[in-house]
Design a protein around this motif. Sequence first.
Motif, PDB file in Angstrom:
ATOM      1  N   ALA A 122      -0.021  -0.234 -14.897  1.00 30.37           N
ATOM      2  CA  ALA A 122       0.563  -1.554 -14.647  1.00 30.37           C
ATOM      3  C   ALA A 122      -0.446  -2.481 -13.965  1.00 30.37           C
ATOM      4  O   ALA A 122      -0.579  -3.657 -14.332  1.00 30.37           O
ATOM      5  CB  ALA A 122       1.822  -1.420 -13.797  1.00 30.37           C
ATOM      6  N   LEU A 123      -1.176  -1.965 -12.975  1.00 27.34           N
ATOM      7  CA  LEU A 123      -2.177  -2.776 -12.291  1.00 27.34           C
ATOM      8  C   LEU A 123      -3.323  -3.141 -13.231  1.00 27.34           C
ATOM      9  O   LEU A 123      -3.833  -4.271 -13.200  1.00 27.34           O
ATOM     10  CB  LEU A 123      -2.717  -2.012 -11.084  1.00 27.34           C
ATOM     11  N   ALA A 124      -3.719  -2.183 -14.076  1.00 24.98           N
ATOM     12  CA  ALA A 124      -4.805  -2.448 -15.017  1.00 24.98           C
ATOM     13  C   ALA A 124      -4.418  -3.532 -16.013  1.00 24.98           C
ATOM     14  O   ALA A 124      -5.228  -4.417 -16.341  1.00 24.98           O
ATOM     15  CB  ALA A 124      -5.176  -1.155 -15.756  1.00 24.98           C
ATOM     16  N   ALA A 125      -3.185  -3.488 -16.504  1.00 26.42           N
ATOM     17  CA  ALA A 125      -2.729  -4.510 -17.453  1.00 26.42           C
ATOM     18  C   ALA A 125      -2.768  -5.896 -16.822  1.00 26.42           C
ATOM     19  O   ALA A 125      -3.197  -6.878 -17.445  1.00 26.42           O
ATOM     20  CB  ALA A 125      -1.320  -4.181 -17.930  1.00 26.42           C
ATOM     21  N   PHE A 172       0.835  -1.200   0.000  1.00 27.47           N
ATOM     22  CA  PHE A 172       0.000   0.000   0.000  1.00 27.47           C
ATOM     23  C   PHE A 172       0.873   1.255   0.000  1.00 27.47           C
ATOM     24  O   PHE A 172       0.592   2.227  -0.711  1.00 27.47           O
ATOM     25  CB  PHE A 172      -0.919   0.022   1.225  1.00 27.47           C
ATOM     26  N   GLY A 173       1.937   1.226   0.798  1.00 26.15           N
ATOM     27  CA  GLY A 173       2.846   2.374   0.834  1.00 26.15           C
ATOM     28  C   GLY A 173       3.547   2.592  -0.495  1.00 26.15           C
ATOM     29  O   GLY A 173       3.709   3.741  -0.942  1.00 26.15           O
ATOM     30  N   PHE A 174       3.956   1.506  -1.152  1.00 25.55           N
ATOM     31  CA  PHE A 174       4.586   1.650  -2.471  1.00 25.55           C
ATOM     32  C   PHE A 174       3.606   2.228  -3.491  1.00 25.55           C
ATOM     33  O   PHE A 174       3.992   3.049  -4.334  1.00 25.55           O
ATOM     34  CB  PHE A 174       5.103   0.294  -2.950  1.00 25.55           C
ATOM     35  N   LEU A 175       2.363   1.794  -3.423  1.00 27.05           N
ATOM     36  CA  LEU A 175       1.367   2.312  -4.365  1.00 27.05           C
ATOM     37  C   LEU A 175       1.095   3.798  -4.119  1.00 27.05           C
ATOM     38  O   LEU A 175       0.860   4.555  -5.065  1.00 27.05           O
ATOM     39  CB  LEU A 175       0.075   1.504  -4.253  1.00 27.05           C
ATOM     40  N   GLU A 176       1.121   4.218  -2.863  1.00 29.05           N
ATOM     41  CA  GLU A 176       0.960   5.649  -2.567  1.00 29.05           C
ATOM     42  C   GLU A 176       2.127   6.448  -3.127  1.00 29.05           C
ATOM     43  O   GLU A 176       1.947   7.534  -3.690  1.00 29.05           O
ATOM     44  CB  GLU A 176       0.856   5.848  -1.050  1.00 29.05           C
ATOM     45  N   LYS A 177       3.345   5.903  -3.006  1.00 36.49           N
ATOM     46  CA  LYS A 177       4.500   6.587  -3.585  1.00 36.49           C
ATOM     47  C   LYS A 177       4.383   6.675  -5.105  1.00 36.49           C
ATOM     48  O   LYS A 177       4.717   7.700  -5.714  1.00 36.49           O
ATOM     49  CB  LYS A 177       5.795   5.844  -3.215  1.00 36.49           C
ATOM     50  N   ALA A 178       3.926   5.592  -5.709  1.00 34.44           N
ATOM     51  CA  ALA A 178       3.768   5.591  -7.164  1.00 34.44           C
ATOM     52  C   ALA A 178       2.763   6.633  -7.609  1.00 34.44           C
ATOM     53  O   ALA A 178       2.939   7.304  -8.637  1.00 34.44           O
ATOM     54  CB  ALA A 178       3.338   4.204  -7.639  1.00 34.44           C
ATOM     55  N   ALA A 179       1.672   6.789  -6.846  1.00 33.63           N
ATOM     56  CA  ALA A 179       0.640   7.757  -7.213  1.00 33.63           C
ATOM     57  C   ALA A 179       1.096   9.191  -6.954  1.00 33.63           C
ATOM     58  O   ALA A 179       0.842  10.092  -7.767  1.00 33.63           O
ATOM     59  CB  ALA A 179      -0.649   7.467  -6.448  1.00 33.63           C
ATOM     60  N   ASN A 180       1.783   9.415  -5.831  1.00 36.30           N
ATOM     61  CA  ASN A 180       2.177  10.786  -5.473  1.00 36.30           C
ATOM     62  C   ASN A 180       3.355  11.291  -6.302  1.00 36.30           C
ATOM     63  O   ASN A 180       3.407  12.465  -6.670  1.00 36.30           O
ATOM     64  CB  ASN A 180       2.523  10.850  -3.989  1.00 36.30           C
ATOM     65  N   ASN A 181       4.310  10.401  -6.596  1.00 36.87           N
ATOM     66  CA  ASN A 181       5.511  10.805  -7.331  1.00 36.87           C
ATOM     67  C   ASN A 181       5.435  10.507  -8.828  1.00 36.87           C
ATOM     68  O   ASN A 181       6.379  10.801  -9.552  1.00 36.87           O
ATOM     69  CB  ASN A 181       6.738  10.098  -6.750  1.00 36.87           C
ATOM     70  N   PHE A 182       4.330   9.883  -9.254  1.00 44.80           N
ATOM     71  CA  PHE A 182       4.161   9.488 -10.649  1.00 44.80           C
ATOM     72  C   PHE A 182       5.359   8.652 -11.111  1.00 44.80           C
ATOM     73  O   PHE A 182       5.964   8.892 -12.149  1.00 44.80           O
ATOM     74  CB  PHE A 182       3.991  10.715 -11.551  1.00 44.80           C
ATOM     75  N   GLU A 183       5.689   7.659 -10.289  1.00 42.84           N
ATOM     76  CA  GLU A 183       6.850   6.797 -10.536  1.00 42.84           C
ATOM     77  C   GLU A 183       6.360   5.361 -10.710  1.00 42.84           C
ATOM     78  O   GLU A 183       5.989   4.702  -9.733  1.00 42.84           O
ATOM     79  CB  GLU A 183       7.826   6.900  -9.370  1.00 42.84           C
ATOM     80  N   PRO A 184       6.319   4.834 -11.939  1.00 44.93           N
ATOM     81  CA  PRO A 184       5.749   3.499 -12.162  1.00 44.93           C
ATOM     82  C   PRO A 184       6.573   2.358 -11.589  1.00 44.93           C
ATOM     83  O   PRO A 184       6.065   1.255 -11.438  1.00 44.93           O
ATOM     84  CB  PRO A 184       5.662   3.406 -13.688  1.00 44.93           C
ATOM     85  N   ARG A 185       7.839   2.587 -11.260  1.00 47.75           N
ATOM     86  CA  ARG A 185       8.667   1.479 -10.788  1.00 47.75           C
ATOM     87  C   ARG A 185       8.187   0.945  -9.443  1.00 47.75           C
ATOM     88  O   ARG A 185       8.414  -0.231  -9.124  1.00 47.75           O
ATOM     89  CB  ARG A 185      10.132   1.888 -10.704  1.00 47.75           C
ATOM     90  N   VAL A 234       5.525  -3.806  -6.735  1.00 48.00           N
ATOM     91  CA  VAL A 234       4.401  -4.486  -6.098  1.00 48.00           C
ATOM     92  C   VAL A 234       3.971  -5.693  -6.920  1.00 48.00           C
ATOM     93  O   VAL A 234       3.705  -6.783  -6.382  1.00 48.00           O
ATOM     94  CB  VAL A 234       3.230  -3.506  -5.917  1.00 48.00           C
ATOM     95  N   LEU A 235       3.912  -5.541  -8.244  1.00 50.28           N
ATOM     96  CA  LEU A 235       3.473  -6.641  -9.106  1.00 50.28           C
ATOM     97  C   LEU A 235       4.499  -7.763  -9.150  1.00 50.28           C
ATOM     98  O   LEU A 235       4.137  -8.930  -9.298  1.00 50.28           O
ATOM     99  CB  LEU A 235       3.202  -6.114 -10.515  1.00 50.28           C
ATOM    100  N   ARG A 236       5.777  -7.446  -9.026  1.00 43.02           N
ATOM    101  CA  ARG A 236       6.796  -8.493  -9.008  1.00 43.02           C
ATOM    102  C   ARG A 236       6.652  -9.400  -7.791  1.00 43.02           C
ATOM    103  O   ARG A 236       7.001 -10.577  -7.849  1.00 43.02           O
ATOM    104  CB  ARG A 236       8.197  -7.875  -9.040  1.00 43.02           C
ATOM    105  N   GLY A 237       6.150  -8.853  -6.694  1.00 45.30           N
ATOM    106  CA  GLY A 237       5.956  -9.668  -5.490  1.00 45.30           C
ATOM    107  C   GLY A 237       4.629 -10.391  -5.451  1.00 45.30           C
ATOM    108  O   GLY A 237       4.349 -11.112  -4.484  1.00 45.30           O
ATOM    109  N   LEU A 238       3.814 -10.228  -6.488  1.00 51.42           N
ATOM    110  CA  LEU A 238       2.499 -10.858  -6.490  1.00 51.42           C
ATOM    111  C   LEU A 238       2.599 -12.373  -6.571  1.00 51.42           C
ATOM    112  O   LEU A 238       1.790 -13.089  -5.968  1.00 51.42           O
ATOM    113  CB  LEU A 238       1.673 -10.317  -7.666  1.00 51.42           C
ATOM    114  N   GLY A 239       3.590 -12.900  -7.302  1.00 52.37           N
ATOM    115  CA  GLY A 239       3.738 -14.343  -7.447  1.00 52.37           C
ATOM    116  C   GLY A 239       4.008 -15.032  -6.124  1.00 52.37           C
ATOM    117  O   GLY A 239       3.435 -16.086  -5.828  1.00 52.37           O
ATOM    118  N   GLY A 240       4.897 -14.467  -5.298  1.00 52.56           N
ATOM    119  CA  GLY A 240       5.183 -15.060  -4.003  1.00 52.56           C
ATOM    120  C   GLY A 240       4.076 -14.830  -2.990  1.00 52.56           C
ATOM    121  O   GLY A 240       3.894 -15.627  -2.060  1.00 52.56           O
ATOM    122  N   LEU A 241       3.315 -13.747  -3.170  1.00 53.72           N
ATOM    123  CA  LEU A 241       2.254 -13.419  -2.226  1.00 53.72           C
ATOM    124  C   LEU A 241       1.010 -14.277  -2.431  1.00 53.72           C
ATOM    125  O   LEU A 241       0.333 -14.640  -1.470  1.00 53.72           O
ATOM    126  CB  LEU A 241       1.906 -11.934  -2.370  1.00 53.72           C
TER     127      LEU A 241
END
Length: 499
Positions: A166-169, A46-59, A64-71
Amino acid sequence: MAAEDSKDKEHKEEKMDIDVADKPAEKEKSPEEIAGLVLNDIKQNFGFLEKAANNFEPRFSMRVLRGLGGLRRRLTPDIIVSALDAAYSSPDHKSAQLVLKYLEREATSSTMDVDASATVLPEIDIYMLLLTQVYLLDQGDAEKLNAFSDEAIVTLRSYNRRTLDALAAKMWFYYAHAKELSNMFTEIRPMLLGVLRTATLRHDTETRAMIMTLLLRNYLNTQTISQAHQLVLKGDFPENAATSVVARYLYYVGRINAIQLNYSAANESLIGAIRKAPQTKYAAGFLQAAQKLKVIIELLMGDIPERSLFREPMYKNALLPYMDLVQAVRIGDVPQFSQTIEKYRDAFKKDGTYMLILRLRQNVIKTGIRMMNLSYAKISLRDICIRLHLDSEESAEYIVAKAIRDGVIEATIDHEKGYMQSKEILDIYSTQEPNIAFHERIKFCIALHNESVKAMRYPMNQHRVELKNVEEAREREKELATEIQQGDIEDDDGDFDGL
């Protein structure tokens, strides 16, 4: 000396045994502790997604998506409900109600009704829907997954934010996968085409790349190769898309080119797909499928794959039928080739390579002719017919003539006496083949360098910060020069009056 060394060795072994005995065994974590760790990981995302939204930084979103497989392997309904408590401030939120309905649970925390008017970040909203989508997929209930995906996609399409790309894709990927499990290939195609048009107009790179890949898969599954080829020709696939999506797209392009007899282009696409795919055990299925197709294409091109490929642990069992096939093609043994196809027919059909393998019969015959050309200075067409198990000498004569015309062998045919006369083998270094091979290697190195440069990441708007710092330094220099000219800065000569 030997006795002292043996005593020292025994003393070290005793000390190691004592250390091992004194070391406490690691305690296995309880389910409650594992659930707490998973929930902390979700909150951290959630914190990473807030950073992505506030800083407009897709990385941050990609992280977050890279960790989806293990999660996803540790998700449970209780963990998802606890994550809902942290994500939404009210249980009446539309997405929260949707998740709880399909999980067949109820909100358990009283913290969710603190402020019903508070809004949730769209990135966190879509992430929670994505987690639920992945959990339902792993449960194997295709009907429930389809119903949930239909409602979740409505929520996704209500947003128009580039930080959601990225989340939409990823959500569109699982949406299409759910429809595929229900064999709804033609039903989903109009929606995918509409989403592709919308993503192109919005300059949504990630969604556009994902939808083009899903459409190619859809066309291949329904055997509409011409439409897939038209999409590849007229569609502008974004080069800066996620690496995993690019690898999957190149794999499908390779399949299309192989079906349309463009083997060299197919081989290049598959090489790119294998190199861009993650070289981990989680991508083993994709890598095995790509290597299977690449082996067949190399054989169709007249090349023999390296033996080391079939010895790698990841491919050893998966490529076993293809190793037998390569051996039959390498020695030009037509009966062995036919037996291999008959033995592994079901495996080849499951891999989708059976129709391509049937094309290899001509290559097996050409290889057999090449081997006889190297072994015999002169051989009768009758012997060729017997060795290759052909129908008649006329067929052998036609095949040898075609091999000579295609440059497979250097020989002549005596039609009256009915034999093939081999020519003297030329030195390969006197031909253009070494130059062509050297040119291909240089071309690959240059392409690899260019892709590496494009893949380098730079902080967004960093040049503006540097320009701002330079302008501020110049302003300070101007102020200092003005003060010196006006005499506002006092001299320190008074400190030396007593000297």
